[in-house]
Design a protein around this motif. Structure first.
Motif, PDB file in Angstrom:
ATOM      1  N   THR A 167      54.507  -3.828 -13.876  1.00  0.00           N
ATOM      2  CA  THR A 167      54.959  -2.820 -14.835  1.00  0.00           C
ATOM      3  C   THR A 167      53.872  -1.808 -15.148  1.00  0.00           C
ATOM      4  OG1 THR A 167      56.432  -4.485 -15.788  1.00  0.00           O
ATOM      5  CG2 THR A 167      56.094  -2.484 -17.065  1.00  0.00           C
ATOM      6  N   VAL A 224      60.041  -1.181 -10.320  1.00  0.00           N
ATOM      7  CA  VAL A 224      59.564  -1.833 -11.541  1.00  0.00           C
ATOM      8  C   VAL A 224      60.733  -2.180 -12.451  1.00  0.00           C
ATOM      9  CG1 VAL A 224      58.185  -1.494 -13.639  1.00  0.00           C
ATOM     10  CG2 VAL A 224      57.291  -0.751 -11.425  1.00  0.00           C
ATOM     11  N   GLN A 267      58.934  -3.983 -22.808  1.00  0.00           N
ATOM     12  CA  GLN A 267      59.432  -4.936 -21.813  1.00  0.00           C
ATOM     13  C   GLN A 267      60.322  -5.975 -22.487  1.00  0.00           C
ATOM     14  OE1 GLN A 267      55.631  -6.120 -19.825  1.00  0.00           O
ATOM     15  NE2 GLN A 267      56.984  -6.386 -18.072  1.00  0.00           N
ATOM     16  N   ASN A 296      62.012  -5.995 -13.702  1.00  0.00           N
ATOM     17  CA  ASN A 296      62.123  -6.354 -15.114  1.00  0.00           C
ATOM     18  C   ASN A 296      63.547  -6.730 -15.504  1.00  0.00           C
ATOM     19  OD1 ASN A 296      59.580  -5.888 -17.000  1.00  0.00           O
ATOM     20  ND2 ASN A 296      59.457  -4.407 -15.325  1.00  0.00           N
TER      21      ASN A 296
END
Length: 584
Positions: free
Chosen positions: A437, A454, A202, A458
């Motif tokens: 996530t 998702v 991430q 992000n």
């Protein structure tokens, strides 16, 4: 006579899952041959089959660790930025004061210079790191004299503390959670490993903790451990871990209503369980008591040593009491310290928001200035809006307390907090991003219907942080990490595999148009911000535009999480697959 040893048969990692409909890792081409659905699957293709997870997990951890440490080679918050020198100096200063000052001074000392404003577990963590750092080089944490210290060796030590803290708490918690969640969702180990890489890579988490410099992953790791304990049916341990998350950073309150609703729900449905309710209440109270015990003992020890408490400024909580406490009472120092810690932890005096942040209050403020209203009115408005936003997901998880719904409930609730709450920072977006996530490791979690949402959350989350990262000289790692993550998951602007026509589990046309227009707006904003200076009379125009676009995208993410939670909960009866597909 010794018997012949018969080795245990090793279970295949994919165990037949590839013979059926996968969870989004494979696509079928025109010749009916299966192929990787997006680049991350192709990278982990050699691990498909009988390769043990004890081989793949260390390789994954070494790879993601390399990206983390490389991010730390760049700038950080406050580098050569007087007068306050940013979050790096704040964290170093807390190590300094907890190492050298008595406990009774932790929440009172020089509040104008990064006064301690996090719960006690952060203070204990800072003390421990300060003690270790002082044995290496005492000048790093010399009281007062070490302020504004810009030492390369100190930077290495501080970066290492973030790295080690994450690898001791956050990463083990994520691995254990994914193991349990993927089993519950009937996802094979190989596909769970793909989700593990996506979660650990991430970009927002790496850029904030290892670039900007914070310890968010300690709190996030304890929150993941809470979800993991819920999945394992260990509800008392989930209380302990969640109190730990709250005790490290108060912004874990974003998750608190959903956790409370779930735990209350399992005590009432399908039948009343008074014993479970009483045990949960006792363990929660005991955990908070244990959390504050070292702090209270430290205050008592300072009182025993004769360290004066008179002359300390009364926190507003005590000043507002209808009766005045006598400072000669033996319990007065403890009450004073607890009240001051609560006052520092909950910053109502700072206003509705400090910097530009992609929530509804900043968006409203751009067209209708909110500072004209009394602070008390704004606090009540934030409370009302937040309550309205978090009520639906909390009600769903209360009425349908199923453990597989917890990540979605946490995501929707924390989105509601981020969008509507008081004193939200741009870094708080890490809280809704985490439970959203981890959906990648669930059933059909890597299909475009989930992966695209998702991914949008992000990419939008890290994009809204760009003004902050730009100040910290983190533009290069921002571009590298965000574009790499987008490429690995097949997302714009470097790949469009999640939006390709004919992809299994694909999105409908309206969703594609909305997503791609948001990506187009993000890319266009970067071009404008890089080459066109804002008007002199509106120097914050581009930052405000960033926050406004981000707020709109986050509202969509909240709605998607809430709708998906409602659909999966079957609160209003089972929905057909076709009805579900129309919402993607």
């Amino acid at each position: 006579m010794a018997t012949a040893h018969k080795p245990r048969r090793r279970r295949k990692i994919e165990e037949g899952s590839l013979a059926h409909v996968t969870h989004g890792t494979l696509d079928v081409d025109a010749s009916n041959a299966r192929k990787p659905a997006f680049p991350l699957v192709a990278f982990l293709w050699p691990a498909k089959g009988t390769v043990s997870q004890w081989v793949t997990i260390p390789l994954i951890l070494m790879t993601v660790g390399l990206f983390r440490w490389t991010t730390g080679l760049w700038g950080y918050s406050g580098l050569q930025s007087p007068p306050m020198h940013g979050d790096f100096e704040a964290q170093r200063h807390w190590m300094e004061i907890t190492k050298h000052l008595p406990v009774s001074m932790w929440y009172f000392y020089d509040l104008d210079w990064w006064g301690l404003d996090y719960p006690p577990l952060t203070a204990y963590h800072s003390w421990f790191l300060g003690v270790i750092g002082s044995t290496i080089n005492p000048s790093w944490f010399t009281l007062y004299e070490s302020r504004r210290l810009d030492d390369p060796s100190l930077k290495i030590y501080m970066r290492a503390t973030v790295f080690v803290s994450e690898y001791l708490i956050y990463i083990p918690a994520v691995i254990i959670f994914l193991r349990r969640f993927s089993r519950a969702e009937k996802v094979n180990v190989w596909e769970a490993s793909i989700a593990l890489v996506a979660i650990l890579m991430q970009p927002a988490t790496m850029l904030i903790d290892h670039g900007h410099f914070q310890y968010n992953t300690v709190m996030l790791g304890l929150a993941v451990a809470t979800m993991s304990s819920i999945l394992a049916g260990r509800h008392l341990w989930s209380c302990v871990f969640f109190v730990g998350a709250l005790g490290f950073k108060q912004m874990a309150l974003f998750y608190a209503p959903a956790i409370f609703a779930y735990l209350l729900g399992i005590c009432l449905f399908p039948r009343l369980n008074v014993t479970r309710f009483v045990l949960i209440a006792i363990v929660t109270v005991a955990s908070f008591a244990l959390l504050y015990l070292p702090f209270i003992l430290g205050v008592a020890y300072d009182q025993y040593r004769g360290i004066p408490h008179k002359g300390l400024e009364l926190p507003p909580l005590l000043e507002s009491l209808p009766i005045k406490l006598d400072d000669e009472y033996w319990y007065y120092p403890t009450i004073l310290q607890l009240a001051q810690s609560i006052h520092r932890i909950f910053p109502f005096a700072r206003g509705l928001f400090e910097d530009k942040v992609a929530n509804i209050w900043c968006a409203i403020h751009t067209v209708h200035k909110l500072h004209r209203y009394p602070p008390v009115l704004l606090q009540r408005a934030a409370l009302a809006a937040t309550s309205l936003a978090i009520a639906p997901p909390c009600l769903v998880i209360f009425l349908k307390p199923r453990k597989e719904l917890v990540p979605l409930a946490l995501a929707a609730t924390s989105w509601g907090f981020f969008l509507c709450s008081y004193q939200v920072h741009e870094k708080n977006v890490l809280l809704p991003l985490l439970p959203m996530t981890v959906l990648l490791s669930g059933q059909k979690g890597l299909l475009p219907s989930i992966r695209a949402w998702v991914g949008l959350a992000n990419m939008l989350g890290v994009w809204t942080m760009f003004p902050l990262l730009k100040r910290d000289e983190l533009r290069v790692p921002y571009c590298a990490l965000s574009l790499l993550w987008a490429y690995l998951l097949g997302l714009p602007p470097v790949s469009f595999s999640a939006y390709s026509e004919g992809t299994m589990g694909g999105l409908n046309l309206l969703t594609k148009i909305i997503h791609l227009n948001i990506y187009l707006a993000m890319a266009g904003w970067h071009v404008v911000e890089a080459f066109f200076p804002p008007p002199a009379e509106k120097p914050d125009l581009w930052v405000v535009a960033n926050a406004g676009i981000g707020c709109g995208g986050f509202v969509l993410c909240y709605v998607w999480c809430l709708w998906t939670l409602l659909w999966k909960s079957e609160l209003f009866g089972k929905a057909s697959t076709s009805a579900k597909s129309k919402t993607q």
